[in-house]
Scaffold this motif. Structure first.
Motif, mmCIF file in Angstrom:
data_model
loop_
_atom_site.group_PDB
_atom_site.id
_atom_site.type_symbol
_atom_site.label_atom_id
_atom_site.label_comp_id
_atom_site.label_asym_id
_atom_site.label_seq_id
_atom_site.Cartn_x
_atom_site.Cartn_y
_atom_site.Cartn_z
ATOM 1 N N TRP A 1 -74.757 23.336 -55.587
ATOM 2 C CA TRP A 1 -74.331 24.621 -56.159
ATOM 3 C C TRP A 1 -73.574 25.500 -55.170
ATOM 4 O O TRP A 1 -72.803 26.370 -55.576
ATOM 5 N N LEU A 2 -73.740 25.276 -53.868
ATOM 6 C CA LEU A 2 -73.103 26.133 -52.878
ATOM 7 C C LEU A 2 -71.645 25.736 -52.686
ATOM 8 O O LEU A 2 -71.340 24.597 -52.317
ATOM 9 N N THR A 3 -70.738 26.674 -52.925
ATOM 10 C CA THR A 3 -69.305 26.410 -52.775
ATOM 11 C C THR A 3 -68.818 26.898 -51.414
ATOM 12 O O THR A 3 -69.510 27.647 -50.707
ATOM 13 N N MET A 4 -67.602 26.504 -51.068
ATOM 14 C CA MET A 4 -67.008 26.964 -49.811
ATOM 15 C C MET A 4 -66.866 28.481 -49.819
ATOM 16 O O MET A 4 -67.105 29.150 -48.805
ATOM 17 N N GLY A 5 -66.469 29.052 -50.959
ATOM 18 C CA GLY A 5 -66.339 30.505 -51.050
ATOM 19 C C GLY A 5 -67.653 31.209 -50.779
ATOM 20 O O GLY A 5 -67.693 32.259 -50.125
ATOM 21 N N GLN A 6 -68.762 30.659 -51.280
ATOM 22 C CA GLN A 6 -70.068 31.252 -51.031
ATOM 23 C C GLN A 6 -70.482 31.094 -49.571
ATOM 24 O O GLN A 6 -71.030 32.021 -48.965
ATOM 25 N N LEU A 7 -70.213 29.925 -49.023
ATOM 26 C CA LEU A 7 -70.559 29.682 -47.623
ATOM 27 C C LEU A 7 -69.841 30.663 -46.702
ATOM 28 O O LEU A 7 -70.432 31.202 -45.760
ATOM 29 N N LEU A 8 -68.566 30.916 -46.972
ATOM 30 C CA LEU A 8 -67.791 31.832 -46.138
ATOM 31 C C LEU A 8 -68.158 33.292 -46.390
ATOM 32 O O LEU A 8 -67.896 34.152 -45.538
ATOM 33 N N SER A 9 -68.759 33.581 -47.541
ATOM 34 C CA SER A 9 -69.127 34.959 -47.862
ATOM 35 C C SER A 9 -70.473 35.362 -47.276
ATOM 36 O O SER A 9 -70.725 36.558 -47.068
ATOM 37 N N LEU A 10 -71.338 34.401 -47.017
ATOM 38 C CA LEU A 10 -72.660 34.725 -46.471
ATOM 39 C C LEU A 10 -72.576 35.482 -45.148
ATOM 40 O O LEU A 10 -73.278 36.493 -44.976
ATOM 41 N N PRO A 11 -71.754 35.036 -44.179
ATOM 42 C CA PRO A 11 -71.651 35.821 -42.940
ATOM 43 C C PRO A 11 -71.140 37.239 -43.176
ATOM 44 O O PRO A 11 -71.539 38.167 -42.460
ATOM 45 N N MET A 12 -70.269 37.421 -44.176
ATOM 46 C CA MET A 12 -69.770 38.751 -44.480
ATOM 47 C C MET A 12 -70.912 39.673 -44.900
ATOM 48 O O MET A 12 -70.983 40.833 -44.483
ATOM 49 N N ILE A 13 -71.804 39.165 -45.738
ATOM 50 C CA ILE A 13 -72.935 39.964 -46.208
ATOM 51 C C ILE A 13 -73.833 40.358 -45.038
ATOM 52 O O ILE A 13 -74.229 41.528 -44.898
ATOM 53 N N ILE A 14 -74.142 39.400 -44.182
ATOM 54 C CA ILE A 14 -75.028 39.663 -43.047
ATOM 55 C C ILE A 14 -74.393 40.656 -42.076
ATOM 56 O O ILE A 14 -75.027 41.646 -41.671
ATOM 57 N N VAL A 15 -73.141 40.405 -41.701
ATOM 58 C CA VAL A 15 -72.453 41.298 -40.763
ATOM 59 C C VAL A 15 -72.274 42.684 -41.375
ATOM 60 O O VAL A 15 -72.417 43.706 -40.688
ATOM 61 N N GLY A 16 -71.996 42.749 -42.681
ATOM 62 C CA GLY A 16 -71.831 44.038 -43.344
ATOM 63 C C GLY A 16 -73.093 44.874 -43.283
ATOM 64 O O GLY A 16 -73.050 46.082 -42.995
ATOM 65 N N ILE A 17 -74.236 44.267 -43.530
ATOM 66 C CA ILE A 17 -75.512 44.989 -43.453
ATOM 67 C C ILE A 17 -75.757 45.496 -42.038
ATOM 68 O O ILE A 17 -76.138 46.661 -41.829
ATOM 69 N N LEU A 18 -75.522 44.631 -41.047
ATOM 70 C CA LEU A 18 -75.753 45.014 -39.647
ATOM 71 C C LEU A 18 -74.830 46.154 -39.231
ATOM 72 O O LEU A 18 -75.249 47.083 -38.522
ATOM 73 N N MET A 19 -73.579 46.095 -39.666
ATOM 74 C CA MET A 19 -72.634 47.155 -39.309
ATOM 75 C C MET A 19 -73.027 48.492 -39.923
ATOM 76 O O MET A 19 -72.945 49.539 -39.262
ATOM 77 N N MET A 20 -73.453 48.478 -41.169
ATOM 78 C CA MET A 20 -73.857 49.730 -41.814
ATOM 79 C C MET A 20 -75.091 50.321 -41.131
ATOM 80 O O MET A 20 -75.168 51.537 -40.919
ATOM 81 N N GLN A 21 -76.038 49.466 -40.783
ATOM 82 C CA GLN A 21 -77.233 49.950 -40.093
ATOM 83 C C GLN A 21 -76.882 50.501 -38.712
ATOM 84 O O GLN A 21 -77.397 51.539 -38.299
ATOM 85 N N TRP A 22 -76.005 49.793 -37.985
ATOM 86 C CA TRP A 22 -75.568 50.245 -36.674
ATOM 87 C C TRP A 22 -74.877 51.598 -36.771
ATOM 88 O O TRP A 22 -75.132 52.505 -35.979
ATOM 89 N N GLY A 23 -73.988 51.729 -37.757
ATOM 90 C CA GLY A 23 -73.259 52.974 -37.918
ATOM 91 C C GLY A 23 -74.181 54.148 -38.213
ATOM 92 O O GLY A 23 -74.037 55.226 -37.625
ATOM 93 N N LYS A 24 -75.128 53.942 -39.102
ATOM 94 C CA LYS A 24 -76.048 55.030 -39.453
ATOM 95 C C LYS A 24 -76.960 55.385 -38.288
ATOM 96 O O LYS A 24 -77.313 56.548 -38.079
ATOM 97 N N LYS A 25 -77.345 54.383 -37.496
ATOM 98 C CA LYS A 25 -78.245 54.619 -36.364
ATOM 99 C C LYS A 25 -77.562 55.394 -35.250
ATOM 100 O O LYS A 25 -78.133 56.342 -34.693
ATOM 101 N N HIS A 26 -76.332 55.019 -34.914
ATOM 102 C CA HIS A 26 -75.646 55.631 -33.772
ATOM 103 C C HIS A 26 -74.792 56.832 -34.174
ATOM 104 O O HIS A 26 -74.439 57.653 -33.311
ATOM 105 N N ASN A 27 -74.432 56.927 -35.444
ATOM 106 C CA ASN A 27 -73.762 58.108 -36.002
ATOM 107 C C ASN A 27 -72.557 58.550 -35.176
ATOM 108 O O ASN A 27 -72.391 59.723 -34.843
#
Length: 264
Positions: free
Chosen positions: A231-257
Motif C-alpha cells: 500500500w505504501l507508494t513512493m509519494g507517501q514514502l517521500l512525504s513522511l519526512p516532510m511531516i516529521i520535519v514540519g512538526i519539528l520545525m513548528m515546535q522549534w519555532g514556537k519554543k525559541h520564538n
C-alpha cells in the motif's frame, strides 16, 4: 459516474508553435506567486526587483529540481541505462519532492544574496507555493495524467484513454487540498505573524499529510507500484519526512520564538 471531458492539452496552436495548457498553468502559478509576493513584500522591506529575483530563483529551482527528482526518485533505472535521458525534458516528467529540494537550494542562494535567514525567505514564500501547486494539478487534469484508482463513488470518472473503469479524479483532490486548502491554512497562519520556522513547518506538515492521504486514491506509478506493505507508494514514502520535519520545525519555532523585523 462522470466522463472525463477529453480536453485538448494544446491550448493554442500557431503553425508549428504549440502552447500547452500545462505550460500555461506553470505561468499562472509563477504569476500568482509574483503578485502575492509584491503584495506582502513591504513587511521585509524588499523591493519589486527583489521579488522578481525571488520568483526567478524559485522558477529555476522548481524546473531543475522537479526534473532531477523525477529522474532519480521515479526513473533511476532508466537514467542508469541512458544518462542523457535526464536532459530529454520534452518527454515530460516532474516531481514535486524534487522541485521542493530545488526550491530550497534556490532560496538558500537568494537568502545569501539579500543577506537574510533562509527561513525568513521560506516563511515568506510558503503561502505563495500552493498557487503553483493548485495550477499544476489543474494542468495534470487537463492533460489526463496522474489519474486515480478504481472507485464506485458517484463522482468516479472514466478516463477513456486509460480504460472504461470509474476512477477517482485524484488530480482534482490534489487541487482542492494541495492548492486551495493549503493556501488558506498558510495565508491565515502567516497573517498571525508567527515566529520564524512556523509557516515553513506548516507547509511541510500539511502538504505531507494531504499528499499522504490522497495517495490512497491515486493510481501508483505503473513502473514502481507499491514500495512496501502492498500500500505504501513512493509519494507517501517521500512525504513522511516532510511531516516529521514540519512538526519539528513548528515546535522549534514556537519554543525559541525568533521573529523577523517587519515594516508597519
Amino acid at each position: 459516474m462522470l466522463q472525463y471531458p477529453e480536453i485538448d492539452p494544446v491550448a493554442i496552436a500557431l503553425g508549428p508553435l504549440k502552447i500547452h495548457w500545462y505550460g500555461i498553468m506553470y505561468l499562472i502559478g509563477f504569476a500568482g506567486a509574483w503578485w502575492l509576493g509584491k503584495k506582502r513584500a513591504k513587511r521585509l522591506g524588499w523591493s519589486d526587483e527583489q521579488i522578481s529575483d525571488l520568483i526567478f530563483y524559485g522558477a529555476v529551482g522548481v524546473v531543475l529540481g522537479g526534473r532531477f527528482g523525477y529522474v532519480f526518485f521515479y526513473n533511476f533505472d532508466r537514467f542508469l541505462a541512458d544518462p542523457l535521458w535526464l536532459f530529454q525534458v520534452w518527454e515530460g516528467g516532474m516531481s514535486f519532492h524534487g522541485g521542493l529540494l530545488g526550491v530550497i537550494l534556490a532560496m538558500l542562494l537568494f537568502a545569501r544574496k539579500v543577506k537574510a535567514s533562509l527561513f525568513t525567505v521560506t516563511d515568506f514564500i510558503a503561502p505563495m507555493v500552493p498557487i503553483g501547486l493548485g495550477a499544476g494539478r489543474v494542468g495534470n487534469f487537463i492533460g489526463g495524467e496522474l489519474w486515480g484508482r478504481e472507485t464506485d463513488l458517484p463522482w468516479g470518472m472514466v478516463f477513456p484513454h486509460v480504460d472504461n473503469l470509474a476512477r477517482h479524479p485524484s488530480q482534482l483532490y490534489q487541487f482542492a487540498l494541495e492548492g486551495v486548502a493549503l493556501f488558506c491554512i498558510l495565508y491565515w497562519l502567516d497573517s498571525k505573524r508567527p515566529a520564524r520556522f512556523v509557516v515553513s513547518g506548516a507547509f511541510l506538515l500539511f502538504y505531507g499529510i494531504f499528499r499522504f492521504v490522497i495517495e490512497f486514491a491515486r493510481q501508483p506509478d505503473a513502473h514502481l507500484g507499491f514500495i512496501a506493505f502492498d500500500w505504501l507508494t513512493m509519494g507517501q514514502l517521500l512525504s513522511l519526512p516532510m511531516i516529521i520535519v514540519g512538526i519539528l520545525m513548528m515546535q522549534w519555532g514556537k519554543k525559541h520564538n525568533i521573529r523577523d523585523e517587519v515594516s508597519a
